[in-house]
Scaffold this motif. Structure first.
Motif, mmCIF file in Angstrom:
data_model
loop_
_atom_site.group_PDB
_atom_site.id
_atom_site.type_symbol
_atom_site.label_atom_id
_atom_site.label_comp_id
_atom_site.label_asym_id
_atom_site.label_seq_id
_atom_site.Cartn_x
_atom_site.Cartn_y
_atom_site.Cartn_z
ATOM 1 N N LEU A 225 0.812 -1.208 0.000
ATOM 2 C CA LEU A 225 0.000 0.000 0.000
ATOM 3 C C LEU A 225 0.850 1.265 0.000
ATOM 4 C CD1 LEU A 225 -2.703 -1.070 2.600
ATOM 5 C CD2 LEU A 225 -2.787 -1.259 0.117
ATOM 6 N N LYS A 226 2.167 1.113 -0.021
ATOM 7 C CA LYS A 226 3.053 2.274 -0.014
ATOM 8 C C LYS A 226 4.116 2.123 -1.091
ATOM 9 C CE LYS A 226 2.649 3.753 4.808
ATOM 10 N NZ LYS A 226 3.409 4.118 6.033
ATOM 11 N N ASN A 227 4.547 3.256 -1.646
ATOM 12 C CA ASN A 227 5.594 3.266 -2.660
ATOM 13 C C ASN A 227 6.667 4.275 -2.290
ATOM 14 O OD1 ASN A 227 4.735 1.345 -4.667
ATOM 15 N ND2 ASN A 227 3.094 2.752 -5.197
ATOM 16 N N LYS A 228 7.858 4.051 -2.835
ATOM 17 C CA LYS A 228 8.975 4.972 -2.672
ATOM 18 C C LYS A 228 9.584 5.246 -4.047
ATOM 19 C CE LYS A 228 9.164 5.100 1.939
ATOM 20 N NZ LYS A 228 9.068 6.335 2.751
ATOM 21 N N LEU A 229 10.226 6.398 -4.169
ATOM 22 C CA LEU A 229 10.966 6.720 -5.388
ATOM 23 C C LEU A 229 12.422 6.339 -5.169
ATOM 24 C CD1 LEU A 229 10.620 8.032 -8.203
ATOM 25 C CD2 LEU A 229 11.398 10.185 -7.163
ATOM 26 N N ALA A 230 12.993 5.609 -6.126
ATOM 27 C CA ALA A 230 14.378 5.155 -6.001
ATOM 28 C C ALA A 230 15.152 5.537 -7.247
ATOM 29 C CB ALA A 230 14.428 3.642 -5.785
ATOM 30 N N MET A 231 16.466 5.634 -7.098
ATOM 31 C CA MET A 231 17.359 5.976 -8.212
ATOM 32 C C MET A 231 18.444 4.914 -8.313
ATOM 33 S SD MET A 231 19.675 9.413 -8.652
ATOM 34 C CE MET A 231 18.227 10.459 -8.794
ATOM 35 N N THR A 232 18.746 4.513 -9.530
ATOM 36 C CA THR A 232 19.779 3.504 -9.760
ATOM 37 C C THR A 232 20.993 4.157 -10.399
ATOM 38 O OG1 THR A 232 18.107 1.781 -10.069
ATOM 39 C CG2 THR A 232 20.330 1.318 -10.877
ATOM 40 N N ARG A 233 22.123 4.066 -9.719
ATOM 41 C CA ARG A 233 23.365 4.668 -10.213
ATOM 42 C C ARG A 233 24.507 3.691 -10.000
ATOM 43 N NH1 ARG A 233 22.918 9.086 -7.802
ATOM 44 N NH2 ARG A 233 24.154 8.664 -5.936
ATOM 45 N N ASN A 234 25.199 3.381 -11.080
ATOM 46 C CA ASN A 234 26.314 2.423 -11.033
ATOM 47 C C ASN A 234 25.878 1.078 -10.463
ATOM 48 O OD1 ASN A 234 28.066 4.436 -12.013
ATOM 49 N ND2 ASN A 234 28.475 5.184 -9.939
ATOM 50 N N GLY A 235 24.679 0.658 -10.814
ATOM 51 C CA GLY A 235 24.179 -0.635 -10.370
ATOM 52 C C GLY A 235 23.648 -0.658 -8.962
ATOM 53 N N LEU A 236 23.706 0.475 -8.257
ATOM 54 C CA LEU A 236 23.243 0.549 -6.877
ATOM 55 C C LEU A 236 21.941 1.339 -6.812
ATOM 56 C CD1 LEU A 236 23.814 0.041 -3.846
ATOM 57 C CD2 LEU A 236 25.010 2.238 -3.813
ATOM 58 N N THR A 237 20.926 0.772 -6.160
ATOM 59 C CA THR A 237 19.634 1.436 -6.039
ATOM 60 C C THR A 237 19.556 2.169 -4.703
ATOM 61 O OG1 THR A 237 18.527 -0.208 -7.427
ATOM 62 C CG2 THR A 237 17.138 1.113 -5.983
ATOM 63 N N VAL A 238 19.256 3.456 -4.782
ATOM 64 C CA VAL A 238 19.145 4.296 -3.594
ATOM 65 C C VAL A 238 17.694 4.739 -3.460
ATOM 66 C CG1 VAL A 238 19.893 6.417 -2.457
ATOM 67 C CG2 VAL A 238 21.507 5.098 -3.860
ATOM 68 N N VAL A 239 17.066 4.419 -2.315
ATOM 69 C CA VAL A 239 15.688 4.834 -2.058
ATOM 70 C C VAL A 239 15.708 6.262 -1.550
ATOM 71 C CG1 VAL A 239 13.582 4.384 -0.744
ATOM 72 C CG2 VAL A 239 14.976 2.474 -1.557
ATOM 73 N N LEU A 240 14.924 7.135 -2.193
ATOM 74 C CA LEU A 240 14.905 8.556 -1.848
ATOM 75 C C LEU A 240 13.881 8.829 -0.758
ATOM 76 C CD1 LEU A 240 15.046 10.066 -5.456
ATOM 77 C CD2 LEU A 240 16.938 9.389 -3.968
ATOM 78 N N ASP A 241 14.250 9.662 0.178
ATOM 79 C CA ASP A 241 13.351 10.069 1.247
ATOM 80 C C ASP A 241 12.316 11.030 0.669
ATOM 81 O OD1 ASP A 241 12.040 10.975 3.467
ATOM 82 O OD2 ASP A 241 13.836 11.625 4.554
ATOM 83 N N GLU A 242 11.043 10.642 0.738
ATOM 84 C CA GLU A 242 10.007 11.476 0.116
ATOM 85 C C GLU A 242 9.907 12.852 0.769
ATOM 86 O OE1 GLU A 242 5.800 10.090 1.618
ATOM 87 O OE2 GLU A 242 7.122 8.360 1.433
ATOM 88 N N ASN A 243 10.380 12.981 2.004
ATOM 89 C CA ASN A 243 10.334 14.276 2.682
ATOM 90 C C ASN A 243 11.329 15.265 2.083
ATOM 91 O OD1 ASN A 243 8.350 13.498 4.612
ATOM 92 N ND2 ASN A 243 9.936 12.436 5.772
ATOM 93 N N THR A 244 12.277 14.777 1.287
ATOM 94 C CA THR A 244 13.273 15.651 0.663
ATOM 95 C C THR A 244 12.983 15.885 -0.815
ATOM 96 O OG1 THR A 244 14.758 13.818 0.071
ATOM 97 C CG2 THR A 244 15.022 14.801 2.261
ATOM 98 N N LEU A 245 11.899 15.321 -1.327
ATOM 99 C CA LEU A 245 11.611 15.452 -2.750
ATOM 100 C C LEU A 245 11.108 16.840 -3.119
ATOM 101 C CD1 LEU A 245 9.910 12.036 -3.637
ATOM 102 C CD2 LEU A 245 12.241 12.787 -4.133
#
Length: 616
Positions: A225-245
């Motif tokens: 029921l929840k989603n997060k925005l993530a970024m993939t860089r150099n094969g590593l996935t980083v989940v972004l804190d939605e409070n900083t978007l």
């Protein structure tokens, strides 16, 4: 004027050095020094930021309006269905043997369950729509990021010409503005003419010609029921804190889905679980037309693995063998929230209520009577196995309650509306005693034999169920004050219900007794008293009286739906106001930007006339 993102271009002319002749210098006119782009970096940055905030606020406000529409007021609302269901027991109380009245009551129970499920299904549909929108917008973000990287490459190739590539700069600024409609970014120029685009303050989406794509992922607990925005860089996935978007439609959708929609679902789940549990518990205290105790009216509350979750990869996983289970202790204390349980040792830790951040530590003092690890907001939390330091659990007690609710009762004859106990006044009473009410509280009853209350004066009495020696202690009688059953000291602990688990029954008397007057609590089926239980409607009255039971943050049960509408309405109203303010700010800043960069047709027409007159 019709090209999005076009910035006005002005020709800058310079005088060509005159040619010397014997008769003097002959002027050679002017030539083009450069094509100047009318552009303000500050106004463009401010307008882009304001537009991003506007997109977030408008998106969230629109979704909250849809959420508000799921919970209508009036006769079509869930609140009306609950009130009509409880009111239907009034007719049953007036005619307990009338099968038609019983059928109407059961029909109201079915209608209430149906409306609860319909609201839950509407929330599921809204959830699915938000999921689809998020994935579409993330695809658009990646496409725009690739476009910016391509333009960066073209601009870098023109650096040696000495002239600004105005059309390419316009195109890149327009792509950045479009990107900020989805997610707020920060742009940092590089020496080679390219710009770096960063999300969440510091995460590079575009560096020169390199793009780090974004995607939608689940949270640490794999909560569907929840989603997060993530970024993939150099094969590593980083989940972004939605409070900083910051701003952008994606940020607005994530805030709505992970906060507003979760609260709406929990409010509905709390209402469903509280009403159904209270109704089931009360119905079980009654007798049907065949003298049997009642069963459940609604699907009983249950907790599954979907309600209790552990972290999933790539989050830090639990390393212990511990597991949690939930049980209801008091429905009147429910809070519409999820909970996160963190262990600092095998037996200690903290529970965080996610709706407001309240933290409760355990072990608790005093310890829960049920033997639970902890009790919070009317829920008992039990632990099995041995948790390790750092182990975490997510509790979602209300998220699926309404989706599974149904009526499980269909026979009018088996509707348990009679009370299992009754009151009997002494035949030789001299005072003005009268019974106001009597009702069962829990099963089994505290005693199986009659309990006699003998008045020794106008304000004192003794009772036959007193322990350890009956009829020895004098109690004070106050008209209108409830008198409760007593339990022997060695009586086994009863399962907790929504009221006092140590009270088997309660009654209230009015009037003034005379010495020697008696009142007896009897088993309604005891033939010695000649009471026809089929004509009794004490439990129907008790079910009807649930309307006024303090349930939702101290409010009555029938006010629970009004509280739900109010809380969602406040969020919707606040979001609508924020949307209006941010839209106004964005409009004004865009006017300031276009005042510098935009094409003005009136100005262009005036110049044409000027040039025409000059030529003539």
């Amino acid at each position: 004027v019709n090209t999005p993102g076009y910035a006005r271009q002005t020709v800058t002319l310079q005088t060509v050095e005159g040619q010397f002749t014997g008769g003097g210098y002959i002027g050679k006119g002017v030539d083009v020094q450069t094509i100047q782009r009318n552009f303000s970096a500050f106004l463009t940055r401010q307008s882009t930021l304001a537009g991003s905030v506007q997109a977030s606020d408008v998106t969230r406000s629109n979704k909250l309006s849809q959420l508000e529409g799921i919970f209508p007021g009036g006769t079509s609302g869930l609140g009306a269905a609950i009130s009509e269901m409880l009111n239907a027991f009034s007719d049953v109380a007036s005619a307990p043997t009338d099968l038609t009245a019983r059928t109407v009551a059961l029909t109201r129970v079915d209608e209430t369950a149906s409306r609860m499920r319909a609201a839950s299904q509407a929330l599921d549909d809204l959830q699915q729509g938000v999921d689809q929108e998020l994935r579409q917008k993330v695809s658009a973000i990646n496409s725009l990021a690739r476009g910016i990287a391509e333009v960066n490459d073209q601009i870098a190739r023109t650096q040696g010409t000495g002239q600004p590539p105005n059309d390419l700069l316009d195109r890149r600024d327009q792509l950045v503005r479009e990107l900020n409609q989805y997610v707020q970014t920060t742009s940092i120029p590089a020496d080679d003419g390219t710009v770096g685009i960063f999300l969440a303050s510091s995460q590079a989406l575009v560096l020169g010609t390199t793009v780090s794509p974004v995607s939608i992922v689940s949270d640490d607990f794999g909560d569907s029921l929840k989603n997060k925005l993530a970024m993939t860089r150099n094969g590593l996935t980083v989940v972004l804190d939605e409070n900083t978007l910051g701003g952008g439609e994606v940020a607005g959708l994530l805030r709505f889905q992970n906060s507003d929609l979760v609260e709406g679902r929990n409010l509905l789940g709390r209402l469903t679980m509280a009403v159904s549990t209270a109704m089931n518990a009360q119905h079980k205290l009654g007798l049907d037309l065949d003298g049997n105790f009642g069963g459940n009216l609604f699907t009983p509350a249950s907790f599954s693995g979907q309600n209790i979750r552990q972290p999933v990869p790539p989050a830090t996983l639990n390393t212990g063998t511990g597991g949690l289970t939930l049980a209801i202790s008091d429905v009147s204390k429910f809070a519409a929230s999820d909970y996160e349980v963190s262990f600092s040792s095998a037996t200690s830790g903290s529970i965080t209520r996610r709706s407001d951040g309240l933290v409760v530590s355990f072990p608790q003092t005093p310890a829960p009577a049920s033997g639970a690890l902890a009790n919070v907001d009317g829920l008992d939390i039990f632990v099995s196995g041995t948790p390790n330091v750092g182990d975490r659990f997510l509790l979602k007690p209300f998220s699926t309650s309404a989706s599974n609710i149904d009526n499980v009762f269909s026979t009018p004859r088996n509707l348990a509306v009679a009370s299992p106990i009754a009151g009997s006044m002494g035949k030789t009473n001299q005072g003005s005693l009268k019974q106001v009410s009597i009702s069962a509280r829990t099963l089994p009853m505290s005693v199986t034999t009659p309990v006699v209350f003998t008045f020794t004066g106008t304000s004192t009495y003794t009772r036959s169920d007193e322990t350890p020696v009956a009829n020895t202690t004098v109690f004070t009688y106050t008209p209108g004050q409830a008198i409760e059953a007593e339990f022997p000291n060695n009586y086994p602990t009863l399962p907790p219900t929504y009221n006092d688990p140590l009270t088997g029954w309660t009654f209230t008397l009015q009037g003034s007794p005379k010495p020697g007057d008696t009142f007896t609590v009897i088993d309604i089926k005891d033939p010695a008293y000649g009471v026809d239980y089929k004509l009794n409607s004490g439990n129907a009255t008790a079910m009807m009286n649930l309307r006024d039971m303090a349930m939702f943050d101290g409010a009555a049960l029938t006010d629970g739906y009004a509280s739900l509408i109010s809380q969602i309405g406040i969020r919707s109203q606040s979001a609508a106001y924020a949307s209006e303010v941010s839209s106004s700010i964005a409009t004004n800043l865009e006017k300031d930007r276009t005042g510098v960069s935009g094409v003005n047709l009136d100005e262009e027409a005036a110049r044409m006339i000027q040039y025409q007159q000059s030529y003539q």
